[in-house]
Design a protein around this motif. Structure first.
Motif, short mmCIF file in Angstrom:
data_model
loop_
_atom_site.label_atom_id
_atom_site.label_comp_id
_atom_site.label_asym_id
_atom_site.label_seq_id
_atom_site.Cartn_x
_atom_site.Cartn_y
_atom_site.Cartn_z
N ASP A 1 0.83 -1.21 0.00
CA ASP A 1 0.00 0.00 0.00
C ASP A 1 0.86 1.26 0.00
N LEU A 2 1.95 1.22 0.76
CA LEU A 2 2.84 2.38 0.80
C LEU A 2 3.52 2.60 -0.55
N TYR A 3 3.85 1.51 -1.24
CA TYR A 3 4.43 1.65 -2.58
C TYR A 3 3.48 2.42 -3.49
N ASP A 4 2.20 2.06 -3.40
CA ASP A 4 1.19 2.71 -4.25
C ASP A 4 1.11 4.21 -3.96
N SER A 5 1.02 4.56 -2.69
CA SER A 5 0.86 5.97 -2.32
C SER A 5 2.13 6.77 -2.58
N ILE A 6 3.30 6.18 -2.33
CA ILE A 6 4.55 6.92 -2.51
C ILE A 6 4.81 7.15 -4.00
N LYS A 7 4.48 6.18 -4.84
CA LYS A 7 4.67 6.41 -6.27
C LYS A 7 3.76 7.54 -6.76
N THR A 8 2.55 7.60 -6.23
CA THR A 8 1.65 8.71 -6.58
C THR A 8 2.24 10.04 -6.14
N GLU A 9 2.82 10.07 -4.93
CA GLU A 9 3.43 11.31 -4.43
C GLU A 9 4.62 11.72 -5.28
N VAL A 10 5.42 10.73 -5.70
CA VAL A 10 6.59 11.03 -6.54
C VAL A 10 6.13 11.63 -7.87
#
Length: 350
Positions: free
Chosen positions: A179-188
């Protein structure tokens, strides 16, 4: 001299004759002679292995794993709001090697692991007291390296494995990383998408101001009586022709003055009309870009296709008591054999 030489040769022959080749019988005899030592040492090793692997001494660990494929899409608007024949990539297509490598880079980043530590309070979970521990971050890093594993599979998917003494926590951590991968890629991606939206907004606002200025200039020409140069020019030509034909000198002079004013401002009217068409076309393109950038910033599309979510494991992964017991017996047996062989060799030399 000859006698000494003959004596030495005889002794060498005797020594060589005393060297016996290793046979199956000699090996069996060796183990039979030392059978009690082997039995005792292996029994002690078995007891130690059984005690050490007992849950009260060695806490069992459970393994949970989460597997997903990274997606190829980087822009929601390009993936969904672009015509099919113009799309460069299918938003439903699995990522390839480069996407898998990028996903691993994000998962192993300090940003993701730091957020994971805060979200699940891993310092407390692993029993690390920052006040008592000399190097708490180093101890935490060792725990993470020991219990977390991220790898790219042969099928270009990403596998997240988590070991933990609490099976429920193992599953939560594995799914939490995904889940963190998903949100962090969106933030990047938003690090670029948000400034891009601001740039397009400013360009659109500037274009709209420019168009409004052209409209104001056209309105000023309208107050001077120029609303449609081509139609007015044609109509005046007809009226002038009629006035000349009927001999109306006063009306003709008035019409000629009107045509003079029309000609004087007609160039500006034509130029402004052409210009506003070009600027409105550019404005339309900017509006399309602005709407796309708004979607990229405001909407969210998952960056992964989940193949297998982590579930709560029921069977411990480590330690495997039978494996540890077998390995202990084998290593003890071999070590005992080496020691006993060394003892026999030294005893023969002495």
């Amino acid at each position: 001299m000859t006698e000494h030489s003959d004596s030495t040769s005889t002794n060498n022959l005797i020594d060589e004759s005393q060297v016996k080749p290793i046979t199956l019988v000699s090996v069996v005899n060796f183990f039979w002679r030392w059978r009690k030592v082997f039995i005792i040492s292996c029994a002690i090793a078995a007891v130690i292995a059984t005690v050490v692997t007992h849950p009260s001494i060695t806490k069992p660990k459970y393994r949970a794993q989460h597997i997903f494929y990274p997606t190829k899409n980087n822009s929601i608007s390009n993936a969904l709001l672009t015509e099919l024949n113009q799309r460069q990539q299918d938003p439903l297509e699995f990522g390839e090697e480069i996407e898998a490598e990028k996903a691993l880079q994000i998962i192993q980043s300090g940003t993701l692991l730091g957020r994971l530590v805060r979200n699940f309070d891993l310092m407390k979970h692993y029993g690390i007291d920052p006040k008592k521990e000399k190097y708490p971050q180093y101890a935490l890093d060792n725990k993470i390296n020991e219990n977390f594993n991220f790898e790219r599979t042969r099928y270009l998917s990403i596998k997240i494995e988590v070991l933990d003494e609490d099976p429920l926590m193992a599953a939560k951590l594995a799914n939490g990383i995904a889940d963190l991968y998903d949100s962090i890629k969106t933030e990047v991606q938003n690090q670029i998408a948000t400034p891009a939206l601001d740039i397009v907004r400013r360009a659109l606002e500037e274009k709209q101001r420019k168009i409004q200025k052209i409209k104001d200039e056209l309105r000023d020409l309208g107050t001077k009586g120029i609303t449609n140069y081509e139609e007015q020019s044609r109509a005046l030509a007809e009226e002038i022709y009629k006035a000349q034909s009927s001999g109306k000198t006063g009306q003709l002079q008035q019409l000629l003055n009107e045509r003079k004013q029309l000609v004087a401002n007609g160039g500006d009217f034509i130029a402004l009309n052409e210009l506003i068409k070009l600027e409105e076309e550019k404005e339309s393109n900017l509006i399309t870009q602005f709407e796309k950038r708004q979607v990229d910033v405001g909407e969210r599309l998952s960056h992964k296709f989940t193949v297998e979510s982590a579930t709560v494991p029921e069977i411990k992964f480590w330690p495997k008591r039978s494996f540890v017991l077998l390995l202990s017996l084998l290593s003890t047996f071999l070590a005992t054999a080496v020691v006993l062989i060394t003892v026999e060799l030294f005893s023969k030399k002495s």
